[in-house]
Design a protein around this motif. Sequence first.
Motif, PDB file in Angstrom:
ATOM      1  N   GLN A   1       0.772  -1.467  -0.389  1.00  0.00           N
ATOM      2  CA  GLN A   1       0.248   0.073   0.029  1.00  0.00           C
ATOM      3  C   GLN A   1       0.281   1.216   0.109  1.00  0.00           C
ATOM      4  O   GLN A   1       0.280   2.459  -0.807  1.00  0.00           O
ATOM      5  N   MET A   2       2.254   1.174   0.405  1.00  0.00           N
ATOM      6  CA  MET A   2       3.191   2.282   0.408  1.00  0.00           C
ATOM      7  C   MET A   2       3.291   2.249  -0.340  1.00  0.00           C
ATOM      8  O   MET A   2       3.494   3.774  -0.795  1.00  0.00           O
TER       9      MET A   2
ATOM     10  N   PHE B   1       0.483   3.866  -3.046  1.00  0.00           N
ATOM     11  CA  PHE B   1      -0.121   5.289  -2.803  1.00  0.00           C
ATOM     12  C   PHE B   1       1.862   6.329  -2.972  1.00  0.00           C
ATOM     13  O   PHE B   1       1.129   7.266  -3.611  1.00  0.00           O
ATOM     14  N   THR B   2       2.973   5.599  -2.598  1.00  0.00           N
ATOM     15  CA  THR B   2       3.860   6.959  -3.072  1.00  0.00           C
ATOM     16  C   THR B   2       3.396   7.165  -4.613  1.00  0.00           C
ATOM     17  O   THR B   2       3.888   8.195  -4.885  1.00  0.00           O
TER      18      THR B   2
ATOM     19  N   SER C   1       0.856   8.809  -5.889  1.00  0.00           N
ATOM     20  CA  SER C   1       0.472  10.361  -6.036  1.00  0.00           C
ATOM     21  C   SER C   1       1.438  10.834  -6.278  1.00  0.00           C
ATOM     22  O   SER C   1       1.671  11.775  -7.272  1.00  0.00           O
ATOM     23  N   ALA C   2       2.655  10.252  -7.681  1.00  0.00           N
ATOM     24  CA  ALA C   2       3.751  10.592  -7.856  1.00  0.00           C
ATOM     25  C   ALA C   2       3.349  10.790  -9.848  1.00  0.00           C
ATOM     26  O   ALA C   2       3.923  11.055 -10.572  1.00  0.00           O
TER      27      ALA C   2
ATOM     28  N   PRO D   1       9.397   7.294   1.258  1.00  0.00           N
ATOM     29  CA  PRO D   1       8.757   7.298  -0.079  1.00  0.00           C
ATOM     30  C   PRO D   1       9.675   7.827  -1.345  1.00  0.00           C
ATOM     31  O   PRO D   1       9.236   7.506  -2.500  1.00  0.00           O
ATOM     32  N   ASP D   2      10.002   8.940  -0.331  1.00  0.00           N
ATOM     33  CA  ASP D   2      11.358   9.821  -1.272  1.00  0.00           C
ATOM     34  C   ASP D   2      12.938   9.185  -2.255  1.00  0.00           C
ATOM     35  O   ASP D   2      12.683   9.517  -3.834  1.00  0.00           O
TER      36      ASP D   2
ATOM     37  N   LEU E   1      10.301   6.831  -5.290  1.00  0.00           N
ATOM     38  CA  LEU E   1      10.019   7.385  -6.246  1.00  0.00           C
ATOM     39  C   LEU E   1      12.043   7.950  -7.151  1.00  0.00           C
ATOM     40  O   LEU E   1      12.062   7.699  -8.451  1.00  0.00           O
TER      41      LEU E   1
ATOM     42  N   THR F   1      14.294   6.116  -7.700  1.00  0.00           N
ATOM     43  CA  THR F   1      14.804   5.440  -7.660  1.00  0.00           C
ATOM     44  C   THR F   1      13.934   4.724  -9.151  1.00  0.00           C
ATOM     45  O   THR F   1      14.936   4.373  -9.812  1.00  0.00           O
TER      46      THR F   1
ATOM     47  N   LYS G   1      12.126   6.468 -11.037  1.00  0.00           N
ATOM     48  CA  LYS G   1      12.692   7.681 -12.078  1.00  0.00           C
ATOM     49  C   LYS G   1      14.346   6.663 -12.462  1.00  0.00           C
ATOM     50  O   LYS G   1      14.072   7.289 -13.962  1.00  0.00           O
ATOM     51  N   ARG G   2      14.948   6.909 -11.898  1.00  0.00           N
ATOM     52  CA  ARG G   2      16.788   5.984 -12.263  1.00  0.00           C
ATOM     53  C   ARG G   2      16.380   5.389 -13.457  1.00  0.00           C
ATOM     54  O   ARG G   2      16.615   5.512 -14.310  1.00  0.00           O
ATOM     55  N   VAL G   3      15.670   4.414 -13.259  1.00  0.00           N
ATOM     56  CA  VAL G   3      15.409   3.246 -14.963  1.00  0.00           C
ATOM     57  C   VAL G   3      13.945   3.867 -15.773  1.00  0.00           C
ATOM     58  O   VAL G   3      13.744   2.710 -16.804  1.00  0.00           O
ATOM     59  N   MET G   4      13.772   4.663 -15.658  1.00  0.00           N
ATOM     60  CA  MET G   4      12.089   5.239 -16.273  1.00  0.00           C
ATOM     61  C   MET G   4      12.567   5.491 -17.778  1.00  0.00           C
ATOM     62  O   MET G   4      13.735   6.396 -17.782  1.00  0.00           O
TER      63      MET G   4
END
Lengths: 120, 717
Positions: free
Chosen positions: A15-16, A19-20, A23-24, A108-109, A112, A114, A116-119
């Motif tokens: 869930q965490m 959710f994280t 919300s991004a 959560p930060d 995110l 990490t 974003k690093r692989v996208m």
Amino acid sequence: MTKILAVDDSSSMRQMVTFTLKSAGFDVDEASDGQEALQAAKSCKYDVVISDVNMPNMDGITLVKNLRQLPDYKFTPILMLTTESTGDKKSEGKQAGATGWIVKPFNPDQLLTTVKRVMG
Amino acid sequence: MSIDISQFHQVFFEESMEGLDVMEQSLLELDPESVDSESINTIFRAAHSIKGGSATFKFDEVASFTHILETLLDEMRNGDRPVTAQAVDLLLKSVDCLRSMFNLLQNEEPIDDNLYQDIAKQLQAMTEQSGNDVQIQSDNSEQSTIDSSSSELSRDSELNCWSIKFVPEPQILRTGNEPIRMFRELETLGELSVKAKVEKVPGILELEEDACFLSWDLMLQTESSKEIIEEIFEWVLDECTLSIEQISQSVSSSKDEAPTPTIQQMTKPSLDKFEDSRPFKDDESIAVKSDTAQIKSTSTTIVKTEDGQNDKPGKPVNSAASSIRVSINKVDNLINQVGELVITQSMLGQMGETFNESMIDRLKEGLSQLEQNTRELQESVMQIRMLPISFVFSRFPRMMRDLSGRLNKKIELVIKGESTELDKTVMEQIGDPLVHLVRNSADHGIEMPEKRVAVGKPEFGTVTLDAYHEGGNIVIRIEDDGAGINTERIREKALQRGIIHQDAELSKDQINHLIFEPGFSTADVISDVSGRGVGMDVVKKNIISLGGTVDIESEYGVGSSFIIRLPLTLAILDGQLVRVGDQIYIVPLTSIIESMQLKTKDLVSVAGNMEVFKLRDEHIPLVRLYESFNIKADSQNDQTSTVVVVEGGGTKIGLMVDELLSQQQVVIKSLESNFVAIEGISGATILGDGKVALILDVSGMVSRSTRAKSKRGVKAA
């Protein structure tokens, strides 16, 4: 929209993570073990898969191995959520074909950053 | 972006509690002789999840405690450590300890160090018995925090220039690692220039589409330290040749930078040596060791926690935020039925638009369909609250294990009918009475092994827990093949305590029931398990307050059974509607013994202050409901009145009413939460015509009547 599959047998962690990521602004689906995740991955193409290692029915390592067999997931970034930052598990994951790992505990930060690093 | 992760705490608590249950159950099933690797795995996974979660949600005490636990389990899982009975005991204690920790966390109370340090110390001692290195190896949380903190520490503000040579192996793309993303990441650190080298790219025929033949030379000007740069390549270290070299330093006063050569060659490191080539290895183990030392030193000063304190099964106090899990099947079923209901409703609605008399048959049909839909829906909704009784039963194997150890008895626990479903509220409240009865069977019922053998019984005593449905009730049986109840001794004891009169003629059943009287205990020796005479009366009271009954079947020398009957749910009740004047009351059907016309000749006034009537051989107190509720009845003539004989708390009374109406299921609305609690009334319901009717609480009526009558003194009938 980027579609992410979050796999963890612990619903609070799942869930965490969900959710994280939601919300991004990501589109997130959940699975509670490897088997479920593999099913989900077959029916829908995910851009990133984030999976726990220790799970019942099918563990994260086996999941990665199976995913890499699928043509759709040949190059898909797959991140392992692991508390086991020892070489063992990490390299086992790498050998199975995982892209990288996020070491628990994470906030959560960190998650995110990490992801974003692989996208693409 | 900041996300409040405390919103996931409740889920985490619930799942951790479940995890602990799983651990406990698997531990109990664990046979040290032949260890099943899957159960060890299950136990490990549960501990591992709790550790991961607690670290993430910043419950440091739990995290550090489960960390030691996990280390131990990991060794067992890998076969490095034998599973001894002693270890299982300690693990079980740890489960208890974690349970109390979660209870505290859930209630937002601080965790006292004393609560867990003692067991943590024992666990630590056990892990130190062999294989110290494992402890350091699997020390993850510490390691990762060290990783980040150390890289932060060595971050300095000088602008350095780094030359990075990155030669990936061809298969690097197959793990989803894309060099371009790494360069993008590097770019965020400073100014980056990238030069691709193409000399290894083969001819078109040998070119593989998913292999990487390029390598790169990069120049990065950044304030970040080498560790930060390395981190970007962390995931591919085993799939590339990487060198990161500092070529110039704009300001040369960096004190953190080690004078050692900064080139770190990682040419195809073998996988098992991978860890060794990481920086900070030494610091890590030192840090971990000092951490361990700290745990040890604090634990020497602590007060030993009392054993018994940890043995209590944890019970969440904070029930306000409780939730239930419902299987998808039940929900699907519900949705189906709502669908049916909607169809029926639209059919009836359509009929209503153009209704004429010829359609009356179809209307009736529609209405009966509606009735069926409603009933099914009601049943399904009730189903949602139903949980298998294994939720309660699951604590007994552990309890029995502890009990037989403490009592030096050999007891086997047999559990049947675990999947029988029961309302959640009933379940929550039946736990304690059951614990008491099971404890009682083990302590008073089952004899010592020698004694059993002497009377020709098997050495192992058996306690059987069984649950099944019977009519609208659920029946729970606690059966033992022990000594049985000595009816004579119960009678003696009851006489001694003045509970019964010398000349009272009681049946065997009635005598056995005396053990439910307050202050009654026949145990010769009061043990710490049971026998203080508190409890059995509470057991009975609790069961009755749930609308249930408890019976005893016992044969001296052969064994005893306690039979608990409980309503399936507390939300709905089968009731008999009775009328008194213009009021309608509901009497729970289960408490009614019989109803009859009152005859004046049967009515007697004994001892002046108690009005009774004769029913066959018994004299039963009469309660005139119109008097109790101070309303006007049709006739206060005893001739035309009906008496409903009810039993509550072992005593029968006759309720005088004007008329018996129909029997129906009524939905119970709490009077207490909407109005005030009234003795003799257990709640209210709304009848078909919208009127409110009160539901009589029979045991309340009984005690109310006996008190009122004795106070009032003589009053003519």
